[in-house]
Design a protein around this motif. Structure first.
Motif, PDB file in Angstrom:
ATOM      1  N   TYR A  23       0.820  -1.214   0.000  1.00 36.28           N
ATOM      2  CA  TYR A  23       0.000   0.000   0.000  1.00 36.28           C
ATOM      3  C   TYR A  23       0.858   1.271   0.000  1.00 36.28           C
ATOM      4  O   TYR A  23       0.394   2.319  -0.443  1.00 36.28           O
ATOM      5  N   ASN A  46      -8.760   6.933  -3.503  1.00 35.94           N
ATOM      6  CA  ASN A  46      -7.777   5.867  -3.286  1.00 35.94           C
ATOM      7  C   ASN A  46      -6.679   6.325  -2.333  1.00 35.94           C
ATOM      8  O   ASN A  46      -6.237   5.563  -1.468  1.00 35.94           O
ATOM      9  N   TYR A  94      -6.901   8.560  -0.019  1.00 37.98           N
ATOM     10  CA  TYR A  94      -7.481   8.606   1.329  1.00 37.98           C
ATOM     11  C   TYR A  94      -7.558   7.182   1.910  1.00 37.98           C
ATOM     12  O   TYR A  94      -7.230   6.954   3.081  1.00 37.98           O
ATOM     13  N   LYS A  95      -7.975   6.229   1.062  1.00 40.57           N
ATOM     14  CA  LYS A  95      -8.104   4.831   1.502  1.00 40.57           C
ATOM     15  C   LYS A  95      -6.746   4.262   1.877  1.00 40.57           C
ATOM     16  O   LYS A  95      -6.588   3.640   2.944  1.00 40.57           O
ATOM     17  N   TYR A  96      -5.740   4.466   1.033  1.00 34.40           N
ATOM     18  CA  TYR A  96      -4.420   3.901   1.286  1.00 34.40           C
ATOM     19  C   TYR A  96      -3.767   4.544   2.503  1.00 34.40           C
ATOM     20  O   TYR A  96      -3.082   3.875   3.282  1.00 34.40           O
ATOM     21  N   ASP A 120      -5.337   5.700   5.053  1.00 30.86           N
ATOM     22  CA  ASP A 120      -6.029   5.151   6.219  1.00 30.86           C
ATOM     23  C   ASP A 120      -5.513   3.754   6.537  1.00 30.86           C
ATOM     24  O   ASP A 120      -5.292   3.413   7.711  1.00 30.86           O
ATOM     25  N   SER A 130      -7.470  -0.888  10.164  1.00 23.58           N
ATOM     26  CA  SER A 130      -7.877  -0.817   8.754  1.00 23.58           C
ATOM     27  C   SER A 130      -7.064  -1.788   7.911  1.00 23.58           C
ATOM     28  O   SER A 130      -7.610  -2.484   7.041  1.00 23.58           O
TER      29      SER A 130
END
Length: 745
Positions: free
Chosen positions: A366, A468, A470-472, A474, A481
């Motif tokens: 990630y 993406n 923001y997701k990575y 997190d 997570s």
């Protein structure tokens, strides 16, 4: 020159060199890494197939190509080790999760050999491609130089499941060995998820999910209560049995059907099992067997033993457990490479190592994906900004003399030398200040990107990129997570590749076989001069006694429950149970005596054979080549061992005669030089079997005892000597330990 010579202790050099060699074998050849559960040869073969593009949905490729490529690039230890590894990774009877999809003859569970590598083909299996190799392009593992530093290979594969447990492993290194049983994929994944959610779980807690080993061949683990200790220590013994069913056979007979075998019987073990069962009948350990056949096919194992109508099936099954490999032991030693060192690991330690590896590879994955999305975001924002001032950008491009000038303007706001239509354009150009990456993207942008729909797609793509990122971020910043992502991947793998458990885990009592009492009866032992022996019916022997004694070297009546004793020239006594000899007809060939005893036909010669029960009643007279003689009580030879020393011999000496004493009064020794000595048997002392004895005849230089004869009172016996007949009774009785008389006829 002298200052370049290093003086050191030879033993230190040897010790260091051996340790270096041992560690090389341990780490680089024989033991798997706990993180991916693969040995180096397996890892290199799979990586080479990945590089060759042998995906599960593409055509197969010749195994010879895979082996050659792997050997040339990564594993220079011979093609046989690579091909054997490839073969095993295709076999679903050895691996609970085959890693390679094979096409052709890759052997079978009964031990038939695989075809040569030029005939077979292979490609990656789906689970290997998607869960062992998929993320190699995301910098999830380190790459190291190959053996000649011309290529680079992964130090470990980014495996998403605890493969070390699922497929197990076997290997022999220097001074250590690994033996880990396979386990059910769904159970292992459930345990891994549970451990990620609570890393304080003990081995006992984890075994609520992992019930025990799950062998591809099925079977029954019968020591369930011992498994906890095995998984806590990483070592122990798992007892496994085959699965047995009963069916009605022909003519009221019972068919005992074996549908699952112990994992240890893979290969030639099935043939050995069938021969062991046949031997039970041949040795008369059981009389219940009518026939045995192997009806196994692609559908599975099916070994049928046809039994008599009145057979006690439970007792017979216990006999198979006791006397054959239908019940066997799998030795567990969960040894693997952990942090570069060989370690025997508990179940909890393996779970910890696999979980840590999952978090490590996920972090690297990630991090790489985040960097990629951030780079993409930078380009997207530059293109969107450029589209908003596209007329100005075009004006800069048309007014610049070369690419460098245009890029310098876009990045640094340098407008010198560029022709603008107005001062306003020049002023606005000086304020654009794109990044270098954005400037390169603008300069390479195609005109169709200016279409309205393309602009709209670019904006949506940018929004997705921001999401993406923001997701990575997190995932990388929040442990929970990341754990959820890993667990989600594990659940997907479980859903797609799970299979029902094959091995039953249970507690079973130790098999107890009650032997039927053998009806004791008289039989006749006969053995020819070639060493083929058997027993026949006593009545047959009595009817044909003269013929048998003329044709066979040894023959006598004994009990079928007794033993036959063989005295050899080397001073050994070999015993054989009458039950171990085939019972047949007088003209049957029998079996070689060395097949059922420790008798060595190349080094030993049988001097005398007798029933052990007869020996117990009498005394035994030994005579050696060097004329050493003694009498031993026959009871000393009532031994349980198959081979014991019957007498003690000096160097270079050997036994030439063994006689059971009945009514013999005198003994006559004949030497090789033609000397005869006759003396009373009573002058020979009785000694223990471990004694050497006393001298019978004084021998001349290089002379030795050639023959031994015995006479009773008034008995007449003649022999051939110097081509003439010699009456032994005419020889004068003298004293023991004299030279004797040279007889010239």
């Amino acid at each position: 020159m002298e200052d370049r010579i290093i003086k050191t202790e030879y033993s230190d050099i040897m010790q260091k060199s051996f340790i270096d060699y041992a560690m090389s074998v341990i780490v680089a050849r024989a033991l798997p890494d706990v993180r991916d559960g693969l040995k180096p040869v397996q890892r290199r073969t799979l990586y080479d197939m990945y590089e060759l593009g042998l995906r599960y949905d593409r055509p197969y490729r010749k195994s010879a190509r895979i082996v050659g490529d792997t050997m040339g690039k990564y594993h220079p230890h011979g093609d046989s080790s690579i091909y054997d590894c490839l073969v095993v990774m295709t076999q679903d009877f050895k691996k609970i999760l085959p890693l390679v999809d094979g096409h052709g003859n890759f052997g079978n569970i009964e031990g038939d050999s695989h075809a040569a590598m030029r005939y077979t083909e292979a490609r990656l299996s789906k689970i290997t491609q998607e869960n062992f190799l998929e993320d190699l392009d995301k910098n999830v593992v380190d790459f190291v130089p190959n053996f000649d530093e011309t290529e680079r290979e992964p130090s470990v594969l980014p495996v998403k499941i605890p493969n070390f447990l699922i497929n197990g492993s076997e290997g022999i290194a220097v001074g250590m060995a690994t033996s880990t049983p396979p386990h059910n994929l769904a159970e292992v994944i459930d345990a891994e998820i549970a451990f990620m959610q609570d890393d304080t779980l003990t081995t006992k807690d984890l075994m609520k999910y992992i019930k025990g080993p799950d062998f591809p061949t099925g079977g029954i683990v019968i020591n369930k209560d011992e498994l906890l200790e095995i998984y806590e220590t990483g070592v122990g013994k798992i007892r496994i049995r085959g699965k047995v069913e009963t069916e009605k056979g022909k003519n009221g007979h019972i068919n005992l059907v074996i549908t699952e075998i112990p994992y240890t019987m893979i290969g030639m073990g099935i043939g050995k099992f069938m021969s062991d069962v046949a031997e039970l009948a041949e040795k008369k350990i059981t009389n219940d067997i009518i026939d045995i056949s192997n009806q196994s096919s692609k559908e599975g194992i099916r070994i049928v033993i046809e039994l008599k109508k009145d057979t006690n099936v439970e007792n017979f099954t216990n006999l198979l457990y006791k006397k054959t490999k239908l019940e066997d032991t799998f030795g567990v030693n969960m040894l693997a490479i952990d942090n570069g060192r060989p370690e025997t690991m508990s179940l909890r330690e393996i779970m910890r190592a696999c979980a840590d590896f999952q978090f490590e590879t996920a972090t690297r994955k990630y991090t790489t994906l985040l960097k990629k999305e951030q780079d993409k975001k930078e380009i997207q924002e530059g293109l969107i900004k450029a589209c908003n001032v596209i007329d100005l950008v075009i004006e800069i491009l048309r007014g610049s003399k070369d690419r460098a000038m245009a890029k310098n303007c876009l990045v640094n706001g340098e407008t010198e030398g560029i022709n603008f239509k107005s001062r306003e354009s020049k002023a606005m150009a000086a304020q654009l200040l794109f990044t270098e990456a954005q400037a390169d993207a603008i300069l390479e942008m195609r005109l169709y990107k200016l279409i309205g729909l393309e602009l709209e797609a670019l904006v949506k793509e940018h929004e997705q990129t921001v999401a993406n990122i923001y997701k990575y971020e997190d995932i990388l910043e929040n442990h929970d997570s990341m754990a959820m992502v890993i667990q989600s991947d594990l659940n997907k793998i479980k859903k797609e590749f799970k299979a029902d458990r094959k091995t039953v885990i249970d507690n079973r009592e130790t098999a107890v076989y009650e032997e039927k009492p053998v009806e004791e009866m008289d039989v006749a032992f006969i053995m020819d001069r070639f060493g083929y022996a058997k027993t026949i019916d006593a009545s047959t022997y009595e009817k044909n006694k003269e013929t048998i004694q003329a044709e066979f070297k040894y023959s006598f009546i004994m009990k079928n429950t007794g033993k036959v004793c063989f005295f050899t020239n080397t001073g050994n006594l070999h015993t054989v149970k009458a039950m171990d000899l085939p019972q047949g007809k007088m003209r049957d060939k029998g079996i070689p005596i060395d097949n059922v005893s420790n008798f060595d036909t190349a080094k030993e010669t049988i001097i005398m054979a007798a029933s052990q029960s007869d020996l117990n009643l009498y005394r035994i007279l030994f005579t050696t080549k060097m004329s050493m003689m003694k009498i031993v009580d026959g009871g000393e030879f009532d031994v349980s061992k198959r081979t014991v020393a019957a007498t003690k011999l000096a160097d270079g000496d050997e036994v030439v005669n063994v006689e059971i004493l009945h009514e013999q009064k005198t003994v006559i020794l004949r030497s090789n030089d033609g000397f005869f000595l006759r003396f009373y048997v009573d002058t020979i002392p009785e000694k223990k079997k471990a004694a050497v004895g006393v001298r019978g005849m004084r021998l001349g230089k290089n002379d030795f005892i050639r023959d031994v004869f015995y006479l009773n009172d008034m008995e007449e016996k003649a022999i051939e000597h110097n081509d003439k007949t010699l009456e032994l009774g005419h020889l004068k009785v003298t004293s023991r330990d004299t030279k004797g008389t040279k007889v010239r006829l």
